[in-house]
Scaffold this motif. Structure first.
Motif: not given
Length: 468
Positions: A11-12, A52-63, A157-168
């Motif tokens: 993605x980026x 997560x409550x209201x955060x999107x993946x875009x919010x996570x990347x920004x954080x 690397x933040x890897x976005x999964x179908x129902x989660x994500x991995x921060x490596x």
């Protein structure tokens, strides 16, 4: 999982730089300079978006991006690059080299990837081998630390999964060891919880490198004139299977009590008891001849053993792999306590005097470790169940699990983690050649100590909550 060959979509990628600070040069200590041929440390956390409550993946990347910039202000060597300078005599002849970290805020790398079709449950795979796709959760695979001249010293690397994500994280091992890695990871998480604010950290890093002569950090000259005199890159990846085994606190307590009873002592630790069990069972699984010498190498800290002790927040390398030795016949003819005593005595002998003798010997004849120095008859115990792995709270909920990349993996490598439920439990990441792993999985002494993984219960609870 929807596909046996999941597709990873980029993605980026961006370079995250710290706020401006004066340019400095970080001279490397003995333990740093010996690590050029090793791989980057690769560790990371698995999260579920269910938490997560209201955060999107875009919010996570920004954080992550915002807080990483602030973290790099405190851990500024990670935002630098390695530099090499020649040492020249009066006649203009090159007599050696100096390698240091140029801390000029060059930045760390942050990459966002989408892994189509992979779920949190696919990653956990608690009853089978660690899936091969996990290695794709990490950047800089196959890169060695010396490549930090051109590669970033930290790549996330933040890897976005179908129902989660991995921060490596891929963390240059010249910059620091496992203690330093988790020190950084926890500090970064602390900053993220504070929304990136540059507030005082609970454990700020100590950057003054340890030099035995008390020079305060004058550069150490290496007796080489070209990189090919000490760089040794792996030619092919090792063949191994990799599994995670869980030991409950109760199981470990029984092992510790058994080892101490057999030794007639109370000094054998939980770690030493588990390490001795693994040494015996892996040796048996390999079917080694009775006369074959085998070692149990334990990655051991120097910080608290030096006099005066180093700060626990020292940011750098300060470890030695200490070998306990026995023949395969001796190891299997005696009990758990006999092996545990060998490991205990090896670690207990690692005193201030012993450490300084090792450093002085290295200074007299500097060497860069080669990864092929490890022999195929031994086991290597790495990392520590004392590391604060699950205390890394980015404000994204507690991590579901921790996993690692391909770095520093080979037949006989064991990595220790605290168990997900805490309380003194442990997770063991074990790498063995396929036939040895099959025999190891059938070893009654080891499997009787293994407990059901709490990840199974977590998955069941998650499924129940979704059905409700």
């Amino acid at each position: 999982m929807s596909s046996s060959s999941p597709l990873f979509r980029h993605v980026s990628t961006c370079i995250v730089k710290p706020p401006p600070r004066p340019r400095t040069r970080c001279h490397l200590a003995v333990w740093d300079l010996s690590m050029f041929n090793a791989s980057y440390i690769q560790k990371g956390h698995l999260f579920s978006t269910h938490l997560l409550s209201r955060l999107t993946i875009a919010d996570v990347v920004d954080r992550l991006k915002t807080s990483l910039s602030t973290a790099l202000l405190h851990f500024y060597p990670l935002a630098g690059r390695l530099v090499t300078e020649e040492a020249v005599d009066e006649q203009g002849n090159v007599t050696g080299i100096y390698v240091s970290i140029d801390c000029d805020g060059q930045g760390a790398e942050l990459t966002h990837v989408v892994a189509d079709g992979i779920t949190v449950a696919d990653v956990l795979a608690p009853s089978s081998d660690v899936p091969s796709f996990v290695r794709s959760f990490f950047r800089l695979d196959g890169v060695i630390n010396y490549d930090g001249h051109s590669e970033p010293l930290l790549a996330v690397q933040l890897t976005e999964l179908a129902d989660g994500f991995f921060v490596g994280c891929s963390f240059n091992h010249v910059v620091g060891d496992g203690t330093s890695y988790w020190q950084f990871f926890n500090a970064w998480a602390e900053i993220a919880r504070a929304d990136g604010a540059a507030a005082e950290m609970s454990h700020p890093p100590v950057h003054d490198r340890w030099f035995i002569d008390g020079s305060g950090g004058l550069p150490i000259k290496l007796p080489f004139t070209r990189p090919d005199e000490f760089i040794d890159r792996p030619t092919q990846p090792p063949l191994y299977r990799e599994r995670i085994f869980h030991l409950s606190a109760e199981s470990i307590a029984r092992l510790k009590a058994r080892a101490n009873l057999e030794c007639g002592t109370s000094s054998i630790s939980s770690f030493q008891s588990v390490a001795s069990l693994l040494w015996r069972c892996i040796t048996r699984a390999r079917g080694l001849p009775a006369e074959q010498t085998t070692h149990c190498r334990v990655a051991t800290q120097n910080r608290a053993r030096l006099q005066p002790p180093m700060s626990p927040d020292y940011f750098g390398n300060s470890i030695y792999p200490l070998p306990a030795a026995a023949t395969a016949g001796e190891l299997l003819a005696h009990g758990l306590g006999w092996a545990a005593r060998l490991i205990h005595e090896t670690v207990a002998g690692h005193t201030d005097t012993a450490i300084r003798e090792k450093v002085e010997a290295w200074m007299a004849a500097p060497v860069v470790y080669k990864m092929n120095m490890f022999d195929k008859f031994s086991v290597m115990m790495g990392s520590s169940p004392r590391f604060d792995v699950y205390g890394c709270n980015f404000g994204l909920g507690k991590a579901v699990a921790v996993r690692s990349g391909t770095a520093h993996k080979f037949d006989g490598k064991v990595t220790f983690y605290p168990g997900w439920e805490g309380g003194g439990s442990m997770d063991l990441e074990i790498c063995l050649e396929p036939p040895f792993m099959s025999a190891f999985e059938a070893d009654e002494e080891f499997m009787s100590a293994v407990s059901p993984s709490p990840e199974l219960q977590w998955l069941q609870d998650l499924a129940d909550s979704r059905d409700a």
